[in-house]
Design a protein around this motif. Structure first.
Motif, short mmCIF file in Angstrom:
data_model
loop_
_atom_site.label_atom_id
_atom_site.label_comp_id
_atom_site.label_asym_id
_atom_site.label_seq_id
_atom_site.Cartn_x
_atom_site.Cartn_y
_atom_site.Cartn_z
N PRO A 1 5.43 -26.12 56.73
CA PRO A 1 5.89 -25.58 56.17
C PRO A 1 5.54 -26.12 54.89
N GLU A 2 6.33 -24.79 53.99
CA GLU A 2 5.45 -24.21 52.91
C GLU A 2 5.52 -25.60 51.71
N SER B 1 0.15 -20.85 52.57
CA SER B 1 0.51 -19.73 52.53
C SER B 1 -0.57 -18.79 51.95
N GLU C 1 3.71 -13.05 58.43
CA GLU C 1 4.15 -14.60 58.55
C GLU C 1 3.95 -15.41 57.01
N LYS D 1 5.88 -13.41 53.68
CA LYS D 1 7.18 -14.11 54.09
C LYS D 1 7.09 -14.92 53.63
N ASN D 2 6.45 -16.18 54.31
CA ASN D 2 6.41 -17.80 53.52
C ASN D 2 6.10 -17.36 51.88
#
Length: 171
Positions: A106-107, A113, A148, A151-152
């Protein structure tokens, strides 16, 4: 020399257990972790052992029912993976391990990221220099994960550009 071949055999077995753990086998994670801990004690500067050991720590956190233990294990595993990269910054296998973990955390908790982006970009840059560096399947996985990660990280334009690159490959 015999000790080294035994260690290599044990490492391959630990990697196989690790991969089963990635697929959800909690018992395999525990077995791999124990094996890698022993290998790590015997070869403390082996980046591959360090990388897989760190990954099993993250996986054990994933499998924990206690939320604080999940967070602590994930951070501990990331720290170990960072150390593995420091030991061998050009190692493809460790970069794949760390990148795949960082893109899935979880960012909001881990801000990992950017690390995933660094690892996946590193891999793609090496592939540009040597077309045998990654398999076609690995390239697709790296591109999906890079998209991904962007995006995160709140970079939708870069995520879409990478997805477009992936789509062009697949058409």
């Amino acid at each position: 020399m015999a000790d080294q071949s035994v260690n290599m055999k044990q490492l391959e077995e630990a990697k196989a257990l690790h991969n089963k753990g990635v697929d959800g086998d909690k018992k395999a994670v525990k077995k791999a972790n124990k094996m890698l801990l022993k290998l790590r004690e015997a070869s403390p500067d082996n980046a591959i052992i360090e990388g897989y050991y760190g990954s099993t720590i993250v996986l054990s956190g994933r499998d924990s029912v206690k939320i604080l233990e999940r967070v602590d294990k994930a951070q501990e595993g990331l720290d170990i993976l960072n150390h593995a990269i420091a030991l061998d910054p050009n190692n493809k296998e460790i970069r794949l391990l760390r990148g795949n973990i960082c893109v899935r955390l979880p960012e909001s908790f881990f801000q990992s990221s950017e690390t995933a982006i660094e690892d996946f970009t590193f891999l793609l840059n090496h592939y540009k220099e040597d077309s045998n560096y990654l398999t076609l399947m690995q390239i697709r996985e790296v591109l999906r994960n890079l998209s991904e990660a962007y995006k995160n990280a709140g970079k939708p334009d870069k995520a879409n550009a990478v997805l477009n690159r992936l789509n062009q490959m697949e058409s």
